[in-house]
Enzyme design. Structure first.
Site, PDB file in Angstrom:
ATOM      1  N   HIS A   6      38.394  77.626  71.764  1.00 30.22           N
ATOM      2  CA  HIS A   6      37.269  77.931  72.656  1.00 30.22           C
ATOM      3  C   HIS A   6      36.991  76.813  73.658  1.00 30.22           C
ATOM      4  O   HIS A   6      36.341  77.032  74.682  1.00 30.22           O
ATOM      5  CB  HIS A   6      36.010  78.230  71.839  1.00 30.22           C
ATOM      6  CG  HIS A   6      35.096  79.221  72.497  1.00 30.22           C
ATOM      7  ND1 HIS A   6      35.015  79.373  73.875  1.00 30.22           N
ATOM      8  CD2 HIS A   6      34.218  80.120  71.973  1.00 30.22           C
ATOM      9  CE1 HIS A   6      34.125  80.313  74.158  1.00 30.22           C
ATOM     10  NE2 HIS A   6      33.643  80.783  73.041  1.00 30.22           N
ATOM     11  N   SER A  42      18.742  96.342  81.056  1.00 27.73           N
ATOM     12  CA  SER A  42      20.177  96.604  81.196  1.00 27.73           C
ATOM     13  C   SER A  42      20.727  97.149  79.883  1.00 27.73           C
ATOM     14  O   SER A  42      20.091  97.058  78.822  1.00 27.73           O
ATOM     15  CB  SER A  42      20.914  95.322  81.563  1.00 27.73           C
ATOM     16  OG  SER A  42      20.839  94.383  80.506  1.00 27.73           O
ATOM     17  N   THR A  43      21.923  97.711  79.942  1.00 22.97           N
ATOM     18  CA  THR A  43      22.579  98.205  78.731  1.00 22.97           C
ATOM     19  C   THR A  43      22.754  97.083  77.720  1.00 22.97           C
ATOM     20  O   THR A  43      22.552  97.277  76.516  1.00 22.97           O
ATOM     21  CB  THR A  43      23.944  98.824  79.083  1.00 22.97           C
ATOM     22  OG1 THR A  43      23.745  99.918  79.985  1.00 22.97           O
ATOM     23  CG2 THR A  43      24.662  99.327  77.841  1.00 22.97           C
ATOM     24  N   ASP A 102      47.279  97.602  78.163  1.00 20.54           N
ATOM     25  CA  ASP A 102      48.382  98.506  77.807  1.00 20.54           C
ATOM     26  C   ASP A 102      49.719  97.787  77.985  1.00 20.54           C
ATOM     27  O   ASP A 102      50.105  97.432  79.107  1.00 20.54           O
ATOM     28  CB  ASP A 102      48.315  99.758  78.689  1.00 20.54           C
ATOM     29  CG  ASP A 102      49.400 100.774  78.365  1.00 20.54           C
ATOM     30  OD1 ASP A 102      50.239 100.504  77.483  1.00 20.54           O
ATOM     31  OD2 ASP A 102      49.412 101.831  79.016  1.00 20.54           O
TER      32      ASP A 102
END
Length: 471
Positions: A167, A287-288, A415
């Site tokens: 990190h 907000s979400t 992907d």
């Protein structure tokens, strides 16, 4: 059923940056910024990307695995620091990221007989079941590796790519950019797309007050009279903060919040807020993220009420500052540009003294924290407050609830040529009270949130979560 130690390591090799690029033949260094220094001792971030692929073990090893290794080598020529180490040379005033020609990334290959569908589903399962899929960073007296990878095949079901990242070198956005770059080059020929090509100029992070050393001194115990040489020669310099072993009764689960769910929460909180009588009444940032974090936290607090280890709860979250700095930092900046926002008020006690229901109180608390993330943040003041209060919070054994990941990272768009991930997990949340967030895998615009709790607490949480949404 998925059980601990259900993966067998077949191979541990190292993948070096492709020699097709002359850059891989030259030494490459990066200094740590204050955003990096903050995370110096934090535990690595561990992600698992699961893909459905009904191939036999032999077929996977003969066709899929060589492609993954080759494209990784191509990708590393753009991400040279990942093949290097975090170290502290004698001639450097502080630790640096150093790549030397010949450095490579650890790449393990394993096979598992665990239940692939269980590991990629949403239902709760023993947290230890994910641990064998996670690679380990190498740490020594002189440095630490930056990233480690493991590919685990589940014969006739699929495979998993485990990514463990230091990190102090990578935030979520940089890690995701690397994995997406690897996926792109697994399907396409070089070069990388501009938005996937890392930007390395550290001068865009301004630090006139020496905040980097404020954090490093905190982590390294640099008291008055301690020399740089003493710190550099500390045998545990690069070791991470200690965390207790994952208990066998800790369970992992994923819950989903649809757009309809967050709309329902918005209406509930707005109505409750309007009924409150105090003034002045600030406008909420609904907000979400705020609604989802508050709702998860509300259910977790209720599910863990009575758990002595979670009696004193504090909350915080990370925020991407790339577009909050002045001037803004490029979106493809490599490194940490994520800061942490902490509320130093004990949550349970604070909610008890608030008017209104607990969910609205949590929304108001988190909304206020988000609104403080403007362009005029006092990074020095924030750092000094964190350094002064982190020790006292640790001494009272506070339980911290944070957020790892973000739906903005778009992890389900990763992907490699075999379709979108069936599941993306952040395993490292089991080391703390952190929850994880990602976009819904079905592309519906909702959220999926991961969490870990003791088994009986998870059962209570699941019931509360469903009832609160009318399910």
């Amino acid at each position: 059923m998925a059980t601990p130690n259900s993966a067998k390591i077949l191979e541990v090799s190292h993948v070096a940056p492709s020699t097709d690029s002359p850059d891989s033949a030259a030494e490459f260094t990066l200094p740590l910024t204050f955003f990096d220094a903050f995370w110096f001792k934090f535990a690595p971030v561990e992600r698992l990307f699961f893909y459905s692929l009904p191939e036999t073990k032999d077929s996977f090893f003969n066709s899929v695995l060589p492609k993954l290794k080759h494209s990784l080598s191509l990708t590393l020529q753009y991400f040279l620091p990942l093949a290097g180490n975090l170290t502290w040379p004698e001639d450097s005033p502080k630790p640096i990221i150093l790549y030397i020609p010949g450095d490579a990334v650890s790449f393990s290959v394993a096979v598992s007989d665990a239940d692939f569908d269980l590991l990629t589903g949403n239902h709760a399962f023993q947290a230890l079941a994910s641990r064998p899929l996670v690679p380990v960073l190498q740490v020594s007296k002189t440095g630490a590796s930056i990233i480690s990878l493991q590919v685990t095949v589940f014969p006739n079901s699929g495979f998993c790519i485990g990514v463990t990242a230091h990190h102090a070198v990578l935030d979520g956005k940089s890690t995701t950019m690397f994995v997406k770059s690897w996926a792109y080059l697994c399907k396409e020929n070089p070069p990388l797309l501009p938005e996937l090509t890392p930007f390395y100029d550290r001068t865009v992070i301004k630090d006139p007050f020496g905040i980097d050393m404020l954090y490093l001194n905190m982590w390294l115990g640099n008291n008055t009279g301690t020399s740089s040489s003493d710190l550099r020669n500390n045998p545990i310099l690069f070791e991470f903060l200690p965390f207790p072993d994952v208990p066998s009764d800790l369970f992992r689960a994923t819950v989903e919040l649809s757009r309809f769910d967050t709309d329902k929460l918005w209406q509930r909180v707005s109505s409750s807020w309007d009924r409150l009588s105090f003034s002045p009444k600030p406008k909420l940032h609904l907000s979400t993220f705020v609604l989802a974090f508050a709702y998860m936290l509300d259910c977790i607090l209720k599910a863990t009420d009575g758990d002595e280890s979670k009696r004193k709860v504090y909350i915080g979250f990370t925020a991407d500052f790339r577009n909050r700095l002045e001037p803004p930092v490029p979106e493809n900046y490599f490194g940490n540009c994520a800061g942490i926002k902490v509320n130093y008020e004990e949550v349970r006690e604070n909610l008890f003294n608030r008017e209104g229901d607990s969910l609205t109180g949590l929304v108001a608390m988190i909304s206020g924290m988000v609104k403080e993330l403007g362009k005029d943040i006092d990074f020095k003041g924030e750092a000094e407050e964190y350094v002064s209060k982190s020790t006292s919070m640790a001494s009272i054994k506070a339980y911290g609830v944070g957020v790892a990941g973000s739906p903005r990272l778009g992890v389900y768009g990763t992907d490699f040529g075999w379709g979108r991930p069936k599941k993306v997990d952040i395993v490292s949340i089991e080391k703390s009270g952190t929850i994880s967030m990602a976009e819904s895998r079905d592309g519906s615009g909702g959220l999926e949130v991961g969490l870990t709790l003791k088994k009986y607490e998870m059962d209570i949480f699941t019931s509360l979560f469903g009832k609160g949404l009318g399910k």
